[in-house]
Design a protein around this motif. Sequence first.
Motif, mmCIF file in Angstrom:
data_model
loop_
_atom_site.group_PDB
_atom_site.id
_atom_site.type_symbol
_atom_site.label_atom_id
_atom_site.label_comp_id
_atom_site.label_asym_id
_atom_site.label_seq_id
_atom_site.Cartn_x
_atom_site.Cartn_y
_atom_site.Cartn_z
ATOM 1 N N UNK A 190 17.562 -30.786 16.593
ATOM 2 C CA UNK A 190 17.011 -31.459 15.415
ATOM 3 C C UNK A 190 16.874 -32.946 15.681
ATOM 4 N N UNK A 191 15.686 -33.485 15.428
ATOM 5 C CA UNK A 191 15.447 -34.911 15.500
ATOM 6 C C UNK A 191 15.661 -35.534 14.132
ATOM 7 N N UNK A 192 16.410 -36.645 14.106
ATOM 8 C CA UNK A 192 16.788 -37.272 12.833
ATOM 9 C C UNK A 192 16.073 -38.599 12.579
ATOM 10 N N UNK A 193 15.122 -38.970 13.430
ATOM 11 C CA UNK A 193 14.413 -40.235 13.234
ATOM 12 C C UNK A 193 13.313 -40.048 12.197
ATOM 13 N N UNK A 194 13.539 -40.583 11.000
ATOM 14 C CA UNK A 194 12.533 -40.518 9.939
ATOM 15 C C UNK A 194 11.832 -41.867 9.761
ATOM 16 N N UNK A 195 11.771 -42.635 10.860
ATOM 17 C CA UNK A 195 10.938 -43.829 10.916
ATOM 18 C C UNK A 195 11.233 -44.865 9.860
ATOM 19 N N UNK A 196 12.509 -45.169 9.643
ATOM 20 C CA UNK A 196 12.881 -46.088 8.570
ATOM 21 C C UNK A 196 12.124 -47.408 8.643
ATOM 22 N N UNK A 197 11.948 -47.951 9.837
ATOM 23 C CA UNK A 197 11.380 -49.293 9.979
ATOM 24 C C UNK A 197 9.920 -49.367 9.539
ATOM 25 N N UNK A 198 9.208 -48.232 9.516
ATOM 26 C CA UNK A 198 7.787 -48.234 9.162
ATOM 27 C C UNK A 198 7.627 -48.194 7.642
ATOM 28 N N UNK A 199 7.886 -49.340 7.035
ATOM 29 C CA UNK A 199 8.023 -49.400 5.584
ATOM 30 C C UNK A 199 6.722 -49.143 4.842
ATOM 31 N N UNK A 200 5.569 -49.255 5.502
ATOM 32 C CA UNK A 200 4.284 -49.019 4.837
ATOM 33 C C UNK A 200 3.902 -47.541 4.807
ATOM 34 N N UNK A 201 4.598 -46.715 5.559
ATOM 35 C CA UNK A 201 4.219 -45.302 5.700
ATOM 36 C C UNK A 201 5.075 -44.452 4.766
ATOM 37 N N UNK A 202 4.496 -43.915 3.693
ATOM 38 C CA UNK A 202 5.299 -43.153 2.725
ATOM 39 C C UNK A 202 5.885 -41.862 3.292
ATOM 40 N N UNK A 203 5.341 -41.367 4.389
ATOM 41 C CA UNK A 203 5.890 -40.146 4.992
ATOM 42 C C UNK A 203 7.127 -40.449 5.824
ATOM 43 N N UNK A 204 7.290 -41.718 6.192
ATOM 44 C CA UNK A 204 8.445 -42.138 6.994
ATOM 45 C C UNK A 204 9.325 -43.029 6.114
ATOM 46 N N UNK A 205 9.681 -44.202 6.595
ATOM 47 C CA UNK A 205 10.360 -45.245 5.794
ATOM 48 C C UNK A 205 11.686 -44.800 5.187
ATOM 49 N N UNK A 206 12.439 -43.967 5.897
ATOM 50 C CA UNK A 206 13.761 -43.527 5.444
ATOM 51 C C UNK A 206 14.744 -43.502 6.615
ATOM 52 N N UNK A 207 16.014 -43.669 6.310
ATOM 53 C CA UNK A 207 17.087 -43.260 7.206
ATOM 54 C C UNK A 207 17.571 -41.896 6.751
ATOM 55 N N UNK A 208 17.818 -41.013 7.709
ATOM 56 C CA UNK A 208 18.306 -39.666 7.404
ATOM 57 C C UNK A 208 19.670 -39.478 8.049
ATOM 58 N N UNK A 209 20.648 -39.080 7.243
ATOM 59 C CA UNK A 209 21.994 -38.800 7.760
ATOM 60 C C UNK A 209 22.289 -37.323 7.549
#
Length: 232
Positions: A190-209
């Motif tokens: 499982x990959x846990x990188x939900x692209x937190x730093x890409x704040x303009x992208x509504x599909x990403x822009x999260x940290x996942x724990x």
Amino acid sequence: MSRYATTDLHGCLHTFRHLVEEKLRLTPRDELYLLGDYVNKGPDSRGVLDYLMQLQASGYQVQCLRGNHDQALLDAARHRWRWDWLGPRGRLPTLRSFGVARLSDVPPRYLDWLAALPYEIELPDFVLVHAGYNFALPPAEMRQDYSAMLNTKKFVYDPSRLGGRRLLHGHVPTPTAQVRAKATTHPGALGLDTGCVYRHNPELAHLAALNLDTWELTLAANCEPAYAIGKR
């Protein structure tokens, strides 16, 4: 006691603190594993490193492994390698966060901390790595292929080469909904990188724990003050 893993903080200090203090409500009895990429791209690389060191010094069970961006900062600072591959948008915020004009001026304590990070963390039921492995190699060689462990973006998971353990990794930004859906299946990798730093992208822009025992996924939306970042 709970065990959590998250990844790819990329200088997003406010979001990471919110995840740790408000969402997870981490205690010194809990275990938190970080899968790399604490620096670059985002607004406060130094702040993220300070916070991680503070948690460790305060008795929290926080274990960190290295990512390709951590390695890149370390190499550029210590070996004066050119850092053009990241571009000004990724490089300048990192320099500003440390208050320096050159990476070689990053204070040694940060470089020492990065240099001590392991490439993988082994648990009884999981193996943690930043990017993945080249599973085509013999197992012993596979786990010495540090370039693949930091940089690979595709692999065919083979549990037999990890002693039957599941694999958690980061490195490749993946839509939050996709990670959430996959976690419900308790997959082998499982990959846990939900692209937190890409704040303009509504599909990403999260940290996942991920809770390693219950498979519950806790999400923290990017809550950083506005900063420049390329869209992904």
